[in-house]
Design an enzyme around this catalytic site. Structure first.
Site, short mmCIF file in Angstrom:
data_model
loop_
_atom_site.label_atom_id
_atom_site.label_comp_id
_atom_site.label_asym_id
_atom_site.label_seq_id
_atom_site.Cartn_x
_atom_site.Cartn_y
_atom_site.Cartn_z
N ASP A 284 0.86 -1.17 0.00
CA ASP A 284 0.00 0.00 0.00
C ASP A 284 0.91 1.24 0.00
O ASP A 284 2.12 1.13 0.26
CB ASP A 284 -0.87 -0.06 1.26
CG ASP A 284 -1.66 1.20 1.48
OD1 ASP A 284 -2.41 1.58 0.57
OD2 ASP A 284 -1.52 1.81 2.56
N ASP B 44 -0.27 5.22 0.87
CA ASP B 44 -0.58 6.22 1.90
C ASP B 44 -0.67 5.58 3.30
O ASP B 44 -1.43 4.63 3.50
CB ASP B 44 -1.92 6.91 1.61
CG ASP B 44 -1.88 7.74 0.34
OD1 ASP B 44 -0.93 8.51 0.17
OD2 ASP B 44 -2.81 7.60 -0.48
N ASP C 67 -1.64 -0.50 5.90
CA ASP C 67 -1.83 0.14 7.21
C ASP C 67 -3.28 0.21 7.66
O ASP C 67 -3.53 0.70 8.76
CB ASP C 67 -1.30 1.59 7.16
CG ASP C 67 -2.17 2.47 6.26
OD1 ASP C 67 -2.37 2.10 5.10
OD2 ASP C 67 -2.66 3.50 6.74
O1 LIG Z 1 -5.91 7.40 -1.42
C1 LIG Z 1 -6.44 6.77 -0.48
O2 LIG Z 1 -7.59 6.99 -0.05
C2 LIG Z 1 -5.68 5.68 0.19
O3 LIG Z 1 -4.48 5.39 -0.42
P1 LIG Z 1 -3.73 4.03 0.01
O4 LIG Z 1 -4.55 2.91 -0.61
O5 LIG Z 1 -2.37 4.17 -0.60
O6 LIG Z 1 -3.70 3.96 1.50
MG LIG Z 2 -2.98 3.14 3.32
#
Ligand SMILES: O=C(O)COP(=O)(O)O
Ligand SMILES: [Mg+2]
EC number: 3.1.3.18
Length: 215
Positions: free
Chosen positions: A6, A8, A164
């Site tokens: 992942d 963010d 996360d």
């Molecule tokens: O952009 C988002 O809402 C989350 O991004 P992610 O999947 O990298 O945690």
């Molecule tokens: Mg994330």
């Protein structure tokens, strides 16, 4: 093994730039800014969903969703990484995992274009030959399709997911991949309420954690 990461809240703390883009648009609307914890709590299901949550918090009419999503995205793409930091130990862990023979891919709900721009600006792009964003397919996480597409594009074979959030835990489960939970990101639930194969708070521990699992 194929390791699907992942973005963010896992590799990068990106919420400050997301909040800045949101608050610029709110400012243009004559509205007060949202604080960082509030915007951070809206991250996880992709940008259109984040804007929907912002609009609900600010009592903006849902008919404006498309327009406001486009404006937040334009703002975010203009300055996607100025306030974004790679979490400590990430770069060394990615190097160590590659040296150990793993292949790395990225699967985020962030739109693919800013995800790729941020990876490049933060010097992480060379680790990830495959990048699946929230708008790469017609569905996004927690649907397993993006994780399965990443696995297939890497040539197939055993894969694990590292993330996360609640969304990542559900994605890994749906894709039948072991889930490694980074506990210092944007999750909302206690660690013991998120199904996971193993949890870690420090990226320095991830290579040995994955090594132990494989042994
Ligand atoms: O952009 C988002 O809402 C989350 O991004 P992610 O999947 O990298 O945690
Ligand atoms: Mg994330």
């Amino acid at each position: 093994m194929i390791l699907i990461f992942d973005l963010d809240g896992t590799l990068i703390d990106s919420a400050p730039d997301i909040a800045a883009a949101v608050n610029q648009v709110l400012h243009e609307e004559g509205l007060a800014p949202l604080d960082l914890p509030t915007v951070t709590g809206f991250v996880g299901n992709g940008l259109p969903k984040l804007v929907e949550r912002v609009m609900a918090a600010c009592a903006l009419p849902s008919a404006r969703h498309q327009e406001l999503t486009a404006r937040v995205l334009r703002q975010y793409e203009a300055e996607p990484s100025a306030r974004t930091r790679v979490y400590p130990g990430v770069v060394q862990a990615l190097k160590d995992l590659q040296v150990a023979g793993h292949e790395l891919a990225l699967c985020t709900n962030k739109p693919e274009a800013p995800a790729r721009a941020i990876l490049q600006q933060l010097g992480l792009d060379s680790f990830f030959p495959v990048v699946i964003g929230g708008d790469t397919l017609s569905v996004n996480k927690p649907n397993p399709a993006p994780a399965l597409a990443a696995q297939a594009q890497m040539g197939g074979g055993p894969a694990a997911f590292i993330g996360d959030s609640e969304v990542d835990a559900a994605t890994a489960k749906a894709a039948a991949m072991p889930f490694y939970l980074f506990t210092e990101g944007y999750r909302k639930s206690p660690v013991d309420q998120l199904p996971h194969h193993a949890a870690f708070a420090d990226f320095a521990n991830l290579p040995s954690l994955i090594g132990q699992t494989e042994a």
